[in-house]
Design a protein around this motif. Structure first.
Motif: not given
Ligand SMILES: Nc1ncnc2c1ncn2[C@@H]1O[C@H](COP(=O)(O)OP(=O)(O)OP(=O)(O)O)[C@@H](O)[C@H]1O
Length: 808
Positions: A360, A365, A384-389, A502, A660, A662, A687, A690-691
């Motif tokens: 999902k 995303q 933070t930690g919501t999968g931006k990367s 960032e 960033g 994780n 930090r 997350r997730e």
């Molecule tokens: N769709 C997804 N389903 C499950 N896990 C995911 C999904 N997208 C990202 N993740 C996981 O969520 C975790 C956090 O993602 P990420 O580091 O990209 O967050 P971020 O939003 O960039 O945080 P920050 O703001 O701290 O940089 C990572 O372990 C990543 O693999």
């Protein structure tokens, strides 16, 4: 609710066609138009016609939509399997059930998200009640059920009436269907315009209560009718409802009109249906009048259906509803419910995603993927930690695939199609690792990093020998390569996508010049994406440095919403600075005792203070590691990897780990002293939690740092009292501190002084700063403050300040 997505398109304003035509005509064009009209009259006439046409279309759309709503209400009331009585009655006679095709046709045409856009202000204000139901509740006791009152103006939000949760209105039920994307509308200002219904000032309670002739209420008692009056009071709207009276009969109900006898039930139902429609539809019921010709028999209109077929249909619908419900993400989930396989990303990437158990999309995303895949520039804000990367890595991979397949594949040098810029080395490595995982099944596509702390020559060799279509770099090292003409510039000429992670930090003064230089080396024809969990106003302004004017701003947090996670408990302790080195071990021990699988990050203001804190905790035999900029890269990478994998470990770190990184399952983040700004507080806190997981954050500040709390006043930060120090811990801290090398303490003092001197609020009053620094000095076991180099003191504006010794 799906978090708010705010999209702005700067510079997207387009003048009306007319204004353009007339601006062109201003100098010359015809002066008179057919009918002897001058050009302005001509223009106004056409504008009016266009408006009328638009309104007509809108009205048609509304009628369709309302018909759909009617059908839904009917179907719900008719088919409620809970009501045994209803079912029994329904067996006796086949009522006017809406055929499946009717629903489906309308659904296909009108059941789509965004239907609410079809309603305009002429439809009346949208009313929200306190409970969000769209209906304000009053006087539960009196009616014996949730009675609903529209308060003074008697208007009711029909959108809510047909919308999801089931509200009990006497025995009649109202369904909230908002979860299916139904739009709703206020009917407060609707005018009645139906010829087939008598007009009147009052609406009899019975009418609502007996909406279905098969409802038990249909033949209900006076008491029941009375109780429902509360309900009806709500929807009483002068001129909206007919003044029909119903005479109750054991088996049927009759209208005062000539309709009687065998057809009674059906006719009453039809009239009620119309009346109900009138209630719901206002002037749009004109459609109903046209559609339901009294001369046409009901059988013709609604052929009787076999009750079993109806049941089957309804149960199918219910199972579809259940599936929707099951797939729905809870309000506070970071996931959107949409799956990656519903998007247009390549099958090999999908394969890699599912190999990692990722199915999902997270909300960010979902909100950004199509926009990014369409090649648009975007500034994206998400917690933070919501999968931006992953939100930017997926478009990066698709860009590379597209570029490689587009026939532009013949390049003199191996092209780099996507460049990702991020502030720290660890973060670059982390993104690269995630990118490599996503590219698992793509042969010949490579991700590489250019980060400080590694050998320049080795970078070059690696870039030349291994595939690198996606480059992830920190600004300093990337500039080194660009300025040293290592051949990177020519490889970057093919760049299609530039990403800044960032972004607020990289566009801030400290990095901005480097970023500007990098941008100068990139092709102008490119897509750019900026991502961060925090985007202050200034950054939005300077984002134009990177982004096109018509970029999208995608904010998945939403204006006025808290930028931190609800599941992360935030507290603050205000205690004298001298006690901080005692309090941190105390707080750590407390957390460790309560959390068997603890994983803690302690943020300190500078590298040298980090080093001192680490040494102290290590002396106290806690399981601890350190990361800061003064440590060799190999050590940083090793510790970072170790901390990712482990549990029951404390990481003491400076801001190099704030953004960033994780580290999964961090249970507590302690920030010792104020962070550089509000944004940094949010990133450090990010930090943990997350997730979508839970976590805890603690800010430990001195009384004179309290001013900083003003910047966090919109965050749920709870002040908590200074804990009573355990005397054993206190003794242990003193003994351990005494063992620490003086050079570490002196370095920490200098770093501390430098940090607070750079903070605007504390750096202003140098004398006070010197006093505070001296107190810090004593708290770490130094008898007197170590001397500063003259040059450093001059630079810091501390020369000649009492309490600041200068080296001779
Ligand atoms: N769709 C997804 N389903 C499950 N896990 C995911 C999904 N997208 C990202 N993740 C996981 O969520 C975790 C956090 O993602 P990420 O580091 O990209 O967050 P971020 O939003 O960039 O945080 P920050 O703001 O701290 O940089 C990572 O372990 C990543 O693999």
């Amino acid at each position: 609710m799906y978090s708010l997505i705010l999209r702005e398109r700067s510079g997207s304003f387009t003048g009306s066609l007319w204004s353009r035509i007339f601006s062109r005509n201003m100098g010359g064009g015809p002066r008179t138009f057919p009918g002897g009209l001058n050009k302005w009259q001509w223009k106004r006439m056409h504008e009016k016609k266009a408006r009328e046409k638009e309104n007509k279309l809108l009205d048609q759309e509304k009628q369709l939509y309302e018909a759909r709503i009617r059908t839904e209400i009917r179907a719900k009331m008719w088919g409620n399997p809970d009501s045994g009585e209803k079912t029994a009655k329904s067996k006796q006679s086949h009522g006017p059930m809406s055929p499946k095709e009717h629903i489906k046709t309308l659904a296909d045409r009108f059941m789509k998200a965004g239907a609410e856009d079809l309603w305009n202000e002429n439809d009346g204000p949208m009313k929200e009640s306190d409970d969000g139901s769209g209906l304000s509740r009053r006087d539960n006791g009196r009616s014996g059920s949730n009675s609903i009152d529209s308060s003074s103006n008697s208007s009711i939000d029909v959108r809510k009436l047909v919308s999801g949760t089931c509200y009990s209105m006497g025995n009649s039920r109202v369904f909230d269907r908002s979860r299916r994307g139904f739009s709703s509308m206020s009917r407060g200002r609707f005018k009645r315009n139906e010829s087939s219904c008598d007009e009147g000032d009052d609406f009899d309670a019975k009418k609502l209560d007996t909406l279905s002739p098969f409802s038990p209420k249909f033949a209900g008692t006076k008491e029941k009718v009375k109780s429902s009056k509360n309900v009806v009071g709500v929807i009483r709207n002068k001129g909206l409802f007919g003044r029909r009276k119903f005479r109750k009969n054991d088996s049927s109900t009759e209208e005062d009109s000539e309709e009687e006898g065998e057809e009674g039930k059906m006719n009453v139902w039809l009239d009620l249906r119309k009346m109900g429609s009138s209630a719901a539809l206002g002037n749009h019921d004109i459609k109903l009048t046209k559609r339901v010709n009294r001369n046409v028999t009901d059988e013709e209109l609604y052929p009787p259906l076999d009750i079993n077929t109806v049941r089957e249909d309804l149960s199918k619908r219910k199972s579809v509803d259940n599936v929707i419900e099951e797939n729905r993400e809870p309000h506070d989930s970071i996931y959107s419910g949409k799956r990656f396989d519903e998007s247009s990303i390549s099958p090999l990437t999908l394969k890699a995603l599912s190999a990692s158990g990722i199915v999902k999309m997270t909300r960010v995303q979902d909100a950004t993927l199509s926009e990014c895949l369409d090649g648009k520039d975007a500034l994206v804000k998400a917690k933070t930690g919501t999968g931006k990367s992953m939100a930017f890595l997926l478009p990066a991979i698709e860009t590379v695939l597209k570029a490689m397949n587009s026939g532009n594949g013949v390049h003199k040098v191996a092209p780099i199609f996507a460049l990702i810029l991020c502030p720290t080395r660890e973060l670059a490595s982390q993104i690269a690792a995630e990118g490599k995982a996503l590219l698992k099944y793509h042969d010949g596509i490579g991700v590489q990093t250019l980060i400080g702390g590694t050998r320049f020559k080795l970078d070059q060799q690696r870039l030349e020998s291994e595939p690198c279509q996606i480059l992830i770099a920190t600004p300093g090292r990337l500039l080194d390569h660009i300025e040293n003409k290592s051949g990177l510039t020519s490889r970057l000429m093919a760049l299609k996508l530039f990403i800044v992670d960032e972004a607020d930090l990289l566009l801030d003064l400290g990095f901005r010049r480097d970023v500007e230089k990098i941008i100068d080396c990139l092709p102008r024809q490119r897509q750019s994406l900026l991502f961060s969990a925090t985007i202050p106003k200034e950054v939005r302004r300077v984002s134009q440095l990177v982004l096109k004017r018509d970029h999208s701003y995608i904010d998945t947090i939403g204006l006025g919403c808290v930028e931190t996670h609800d599941k992360v408990k935030q507290s603050c302790i205000v205690a004298p600075h001298e006690s901080h080195f005692h309090l941190v071990p105390h707080l750590l021990k407390e957390h460790i005792n309560n959390t068997p699988d603890y994983k803690i990050i302690v943020f300190c203001s500078t590298g040298m203070v980090t080093s001192l804190m680490y040494t102290l905790l290590r002396e106290m035999k806690l399981s601890v590691r350190e990361i800061h900029a003064r440590k060799p890269q190999l050590h940083r990478t090793r510790v970072s990897d170790e901390f990712k994998e482990s549990k029951r470990l404390i990481l003491v770190t400076s801001d190099v780990s704030a953004r960033g990184m994780n580290y999964p399952d961090v249970t507590l983040v302690i920030q010792v002293g104020i962070p550089s700004d509000r944004e940094q507080y949010i990133h450090r806190l990010g930090r943990t939690g997350r997730e979508g997981k839970g976590g805890e954050g603690l800010l430990l500040i001195a009384p004179w740092e309290r001013y900083f709390l003003d910047e966090l006043k919109d965050l749920p930060l709870e002040p908590i009292p200074v804990p009573d120090l355990d005397s054993r811990v206190k003794l242990q801290v003193d003994q351990s501190m005494a063992k620490i090398d003086t050079s570490i303490k002196e370095a920490a003092y200098h770093a501390w002084l430098g940090y607070y001197n750079s903070v605007r609020e504390t750096g202003r009053d140098k004398t006070t700063l010197a006093e505070l620094a001296n107190r810090f000095c004593h708290s770490i076991g130094l008898e007197k403050p170590p001397a500063l180099f003259r040059r450093t003191a001059v630079k810091m504006g501390l020369k000649g300040i009492s309490g600041i010794p200068i080296r001779k």
